[in-house]
Structures are given as C-alpha cells and as structure tokens.
Design an enzyme around this catalytic site. Structure first.
Site, PDB file in Angstrom:
ATOM      1  N   PHE A   1      15.298 -16.089 -35.365  1.00 14.64           N
ATOM      2  CA  PHE A   1      15.266 -17.179 -36.340  1.00 14.64           C
ATOM      3  C   PHE A   1      13.862 -17.771 -36.384  1.00 14.64           C
ATOM      4  O   PHE A   1      13.329 -18.203 -35.355  1.00 14.64           O
ATOM      5  CB  PHE A   1      16.295 -18.248 -35.979  1.00 14.64           C
ATOM      6  CG  PHE A   1      17.694 -17.846 -36.338  1.00 14.64           C
ATOM      7  CD1 PHE A   1      18.320 -18.381 -37.454  1.00 14.64           C
ATOM      8  CD2 PHE A   1      18.380 -16.915 -35.574  1.00 14.64           C
ATOM      9  CE1 PHE A   1      19.603 -17.993 -37.800  1.00 14.64           C
ATOM     10  CE2 PHE A   1      19.670 -16.518 -35.909  1.00 14.64           C
ATOM     11  CZ  PHE A   1      20.281 -17.057 -37.025  1.00 14.64           C
TER      12      PHE A   1
ATOM     13  N   VAL B   1      12.171 -20.647 -38.211  1.00 12.91           N
ATOM     14  CA  VAL B   1      12.369 -21.829 -39.053  1.00 12.91           C
ATOM     15  C   VAL B   1      11.376 -22.918 -38.666  1.00 12.91           C
ATOM     16  O   VAL B   1      10.926 -23.004 -37.524  1.00 12.91           O
ATOM     17  CB  VAL B   1      13.810 -22.373 -38.927  1.00 12.91           C
ATOM     18  CG1 VAL B   1      14.806 -21.340 -39.405  1.00 12.91           C
ATOM     19  CG2 VAL B   1      14.125 -22.791 -37.494  1.00 12.91           C
TER      20      VAL B   1
ATOM     21  N   SER C   1       8.279 -25.307 -37.999  1.00 14.86           N
ATOM     22  CA  SER C   1       6.916 -25.113 -37.495  1.00 14.86           C
ATOM     23  C   SER C   1       6.797 -23.950 -36.515  1.00 14.86           C
ATOM     24  O   SER C   1       5.683 -23.547 -36.166  1.00 14.86           O
ATOM     25  CB  SER C   1       6.437 -26.407 -36.813  1.00 14.86           C
ATOM     26  OG  SER C   1       7.299 -26.741 -35.731  1.00 14.86           O
TER      27      SER C   1
ATOM     28  N   ILE D   1      12.421 -16.962 -30.659  1.00 15.33           N
ATOM     29  CA  ILE D   1      11.198 -16.536 -31.318  1.00 15.33           C
ATOM     30  C   ILE D   1       9.973 -16.635 -30.416  1.00 15.33           C
ATOM     31  O   ILE D   1       8.994 -15.895 -30.603  1.00 15.33           O
ATOM     32  CB  ILE D   1      10.976 -17.364 -32.609  1.00 15.33           C
ATOM     33  CG1 ILE D   1       9.899 -16.737 -33.480  1.00 15.33           C
ATOM     34  CG2 ILE D   1      10.657 -18.814 -32.275  1.00 15.33           C
ATOM     35  CD1 ILE D   1       9.728 -17.409 -34.818  1.00 15.33           C
TER      36      ILE D   1
ATOM     37  N   TRP E   1      14.654 -19.235 -13.807  1.00 11.57           N
ATOM     38  CA  TRP E   1      14.496 -20.324 -12.835  1.00 11.57           C
ATOM     39  C   TRP E   1      15.727 -20.448 -11.946  1.00 11.57           C
ATOM     40  O   TRP E   1      15.629 -20.445 -10.722  1.00 11.57           O
ATOM     41  CB  TRP E   1      14.226 -21.646 -13.555  1.00 11.57           C
ATOM     42  CG  TRP E   1      14.197 -22.842 -12.639  1.00 11.57           C
ATOM     43  CD1 TRP E   1      15.218 -23.711 -12.384  1.00 11.57           C
ATOM     44  CD2 TRP E   1      13.094 -23.282 -11.839  1.00 11.57           C
ATOM     45  NE1 TRP E   1      14.834 -24.670 -11.485  1.00 11.57           N
ATOM     46  CE2 TRP E   1      13.522 -24.430 -11.125  1.00 11.57           C
ATOM     47  CE3 TRP E   1      11.795 -22.826 -11.646  1.00 11.57           C
ATOM     48  CZ2 TRP E   1      12.695 -25.120 -10.254  1.00 11.57           C
ATOM     49  CZ3 TRP E   1      10.961 -23.524 -10.768  1.00 11.57           C
ATOM     50  CH2 TRP E   1      11.408 -24.649 -10.094  1.00 11.57           C
TER      51      TRP E   1
ATOM     52  N   GLU F   1      23.286 -23.734 -24.002  1.00 10.89           N
ATOM     53  CA  GLU F   1      23.281 -22.905 -22.796  1.00 10.89           C
ATOM     54  C   GLU F   1      24.512 -23.145 -21.932  1.00 10.89           C
ATOM     55  O   GLU F   1      25.002 -22.223 -21.272  1.00 10.89           O
ATOM     56  CB  GLU F   1      21.999 -23.174 -22.001  1.00 10.89           C
ATOM     57  CG  GLU F   1      21.511 -21.970 -21.230  1.00 10.89           C
ATOM     58  CD  GLU F   1      20.062 -22.109 -20.819  1.00 10.89           C
ATOM     59  OE1 GLU F   1      19.246 -21.306 -21.285  1.00 10.89           O
ATOM     60  OE2 GLU F   1      19.737 -23.017 -20.032  1.00 10.89           O
TER      61      GLU F   1
END
Length: 311
Positions: A85, A87, A89, A177, A200, A266
């Site tokens: 995706f 989108v 900025s 992205i 992590w 998540e």
C-alpha cells in the site's frame, strides 16, 4: 445367461481398470509430494528455535535446501503475488526502494504480480525489464474510516483477493512499504499460512510479550498463553488464508468498536495466529530493523524493515 456373464466380466474388467488408474495416480502423487525432511534440516541451526510445538518450520538461513525447493516449485508452475500500500506521504520516499529491491530479490525466476494500492495517480519509476514480473496499480478511494490505515489496508486487500487476486496467484504476501530487500526472498517462504516473527520480541521472554491483555477485546490473549509474537510487517500464504485473516481482523475491529474497546493491528494478528497456527514461520532475518544491533543468530538479513522516516 451368457450375456449376463459377459456383462459381469466387462464390469469387472472396467473396475480393475479404474483401480489401476487410481494406483498410478496415487503413486505419481506420492512422487510429487514434497516432504519437510526433503528440504528442511533443523539440526543445522542448534543456536535458534527451528520448529514450533505444532511442528511448523521456522525458516532461518542454513535450515533449508533451496535447490530441492526450486526443483519442486518449478514443476508447479506457480505465480506469487506481492501486495503493498502506497498512500499519503509514504509513497514518494518508500515505494521506489521497495519495488526496485523487490524486483531483484522477491521470488527470482518465478512469475510475480506486484499489486500496488495507491490513493492517487502514480507513475512507476523505470525498472529493469523482467518478463516474469507484472505490475497492477490499483486505485483506492478515501472513505470515512480511511484514517485507520490498517483497517483500510485489510478491507481493500480482502476486496481485491475476492474479486481477482485469488484467480491470479497461487501464493500471496502483503508487506509494509518501508522495507528494502537485501537478499533473496525465495520459495523457502511459501506455505499455506506464513507468519513473520517480530525481530525485537523474538529475543525477549514470553512472559513479557505485548499481547492484548484487556479481556473485553477480541484480540485478548490471557497471561500464560501465547506462542510467539508476530510482526505485522509481513503476512502470507495461499490467497484464501490471507483473506481469512483479513476478514477476521475486520470482524474483530468492528466488534471491539461497538463495545468501545481499542486494540492494534498487530495484536489482532497475534490473536489470529494463536487460534490459527501458521504452517511456516519466518525468522527475524526476513524483517530486520537495521537500527538494532545484529545478533550472532542473524546470518543474513533478507529484508531491512526501516522505521518510518529513517530510510
């Protein structure tokens, strides 16, 4: 009487013929079936967890034989999809490094369809021509819930899977992205349901994993339960499996919203994989944060998952 015997003999002959065909088909199917032991050797990496409690492989460098996998999957004539995706900025800064690196390292030698979801007209940068790769730029509209990026992403992805993606590819990955491929992301990653271990939290105690602890949330996992903590940067598998996750995620968000409960993408992802065990797990090598110190367990970084604004 003789006519009846002749008919019975013909029926018996036909049945024997069908049994022979079934035997040949079964034998051929057995020969084509790829066993885990044919390509996966967990004993080569005794320094890390390589197999889950439900016997799913965890893919680390050194555990798999790519030549065996290549031989198998080339016979299958597969097509793999990769959805991203682009989108707002994020597009100008992250899309080109993502696509340039993916075109080089994502499933080289196989047919790949890149699904690029955009919110405005987009002219892709020139890339080295590869006849096995194609690009679909898919325009998305702004709706009232568009500000919830993950909700928008899963809703749009599920619609495209239902409408056309499921007919176009055999396997599908959806990735963030802000990722740059650094080495081959190959057929060792393919399976029915693929989850990415968090780079992590993999190295932290299970008791400290940040599952959703609010009992009122659909994403809730009680203390003392849970397997691993999965990262939301990558999800993959066969299209219907990715679709199932997207639909369950959307359902969970809407139910929690109705009840005045908030959670994160998540955490819904981790609840889904807690209930629906993935058939293959990707080690942190496949989504490594380059701002972290590289531990000795990580031999090769497959993808660098850059924090936003650090690329």
């Amino acid at each position: 009487m003789k006519a009846k015997r002749r008919i019975l003999l013909q029926l018996l002959t036909f049945c024997l013929f069908l049994l022979l065909l079934a035997k040949i088909h079964f034998r051929n199917h057995q020969e084509e079936e790829l066993l885990l032991s044919d390509w996966f050797n967990p004993r080569r990496r005794l320094d890390v967890i390589t197999t889950t409690d439900w016997l799913a492989p965890i893919i680390w460098e050194g555990t798999f034989d790519r030549k065996v996998l290549e031989t198998y999957f080339r016979k299958q004539n597969i097509t793999v999809g990769l959805a991203v995706f682009a989108v707002g900025s994020l597009t100008d800064k992250y899309l080109d490094p993502f696509l340039q690196s993916a075109s080089k390292f994502f499933m080289p030698g196989y047919r790949v369809i890149f699904y690029i979801m955009v919110d405005k007209y987009l002219q892709l940068q020139e890339m080295e021509h590869n006849p096995l790769q194609s690009f679909q730029v898919l325009k998305i509209g702004k709706e009232r819930w568009w500000s919830n990026f993950d909700l928008m992403r899963m809703k749009i992805l599920s619609e495209h899977i239902r409408d056309h993606i499921r007919y176009e590819v055999d396997f599908l990955f959806s990735m963030n992205i802000n990722m740059v491929f650094q080495s081959e992301f190959g057929v060792e990653t393919l399976s029915t349901s693929v989850a990415q271990l968090h780079p992590w939290w993999y190295f932290r105690k299970r008791t400290n994993l940040p599952y959703e602890r609010k009992p009122t949330s659909v994403a809730h996992i009680p203390f003392g339960l849970g397997d691993f903590y999965y990262a939301g940067a990558i999800i993959g598998g066969v299209p219907f499996q990715v679709l199932d996750f997207a639909q369950q995620y959307l359902k969970g968000v809407f139910l929690d919203t109705e009840n005045g409960v908030n959670s994160t993408y998540e955490k819904y992802l981790n609840k889904y994989f807690f209930l629906n065990k993935p058939t293959k797990l990707l080690s942190p090598e496949y989504s490594w944060d380059p701002t972290f110190n590289l531990p000795r367990h990580v031999w090769f970084v497959k993808i660098a998952h850059h924090p936003i604004d650090t690329l």
